[in-house]
Design a protein around this motif. Structure first.
Motif: not given
Length: 105
Positions: A65-86
Motif C-alpha cells: 500500500w506504499e508509494r512506488l518511490a518508497i518501494i523502490c528505495v526499500v527493494l531496489v538496493p537488495p535486488g541490485v546486491l543479489v544481481f551483483l552476487m550472481l
C-alpha cells in the motif's frame, strides 16, 4: 474523540496471508521430509523462502500500500546486491573452470 487518519485493512487479508505462510512453511518442511537432494532441494528452499519473505514484506510491512518511490528505495538496493552476487558467482565459476582446464594440461 478524533479518529486516526491511518488506513485500515480488513482482517481477512491478514488471515489469508497467515494461511499462505503456513502452506509455504509446510512446503519447505516437505522438502526435508521427502529428502530432495542437490539443486532441486536448494532451489525449492530458496523459492519458498523468497515467497514467504515477499508476503511478509508486502502485507505485514505494508509495502503493498506504499508509494512506488518508497518501494523502490526499500527493494531496489537488495535486488541490485543479489544481481551483483550472481554475477560474482558466475565469474567465480568461470575462473575456477579456467584454472582447472589450464592446470590439467
Amino acid at each position: 474523540m478524533a479518529r486516526g487518519e491511518g488506513q485500515r485493512h480488513p482482517i481477512g487479508i491478514y488471515l489469508w496471508v497467515w494461511f499462505l505462510l503456513f502452506v509455504l512453511s509446510v512446503g519447505s518442511y516437505l522438502v526435508d521430509i521427502l529428502q530432495f537432494e542437490g539443486y532441486l532441494r536448494w532451489s525449492l528452499i530458496t523459492v519458498f523462502m523468497l515467497l514467504k519473505a515477499g508476503l511478509i514484506i508486502a502485507v505485514f510491512m505494508h509495502m503493498a500500500w506504499e508509494r512506488l518511490a518508497i518501494i523502490c528505495v526499500v527493494l531496489v538496493p537488495p535486488g541490485v546486491l543479489v544481481f551483483l552476487m550472481l554475477l560474482m558467482a558466475l565469474e567465480g565459476h568461470h575462473v575456477l573452470a579456467s584454472r582447472l582446464t589450464w592446470l590439467a594440461q
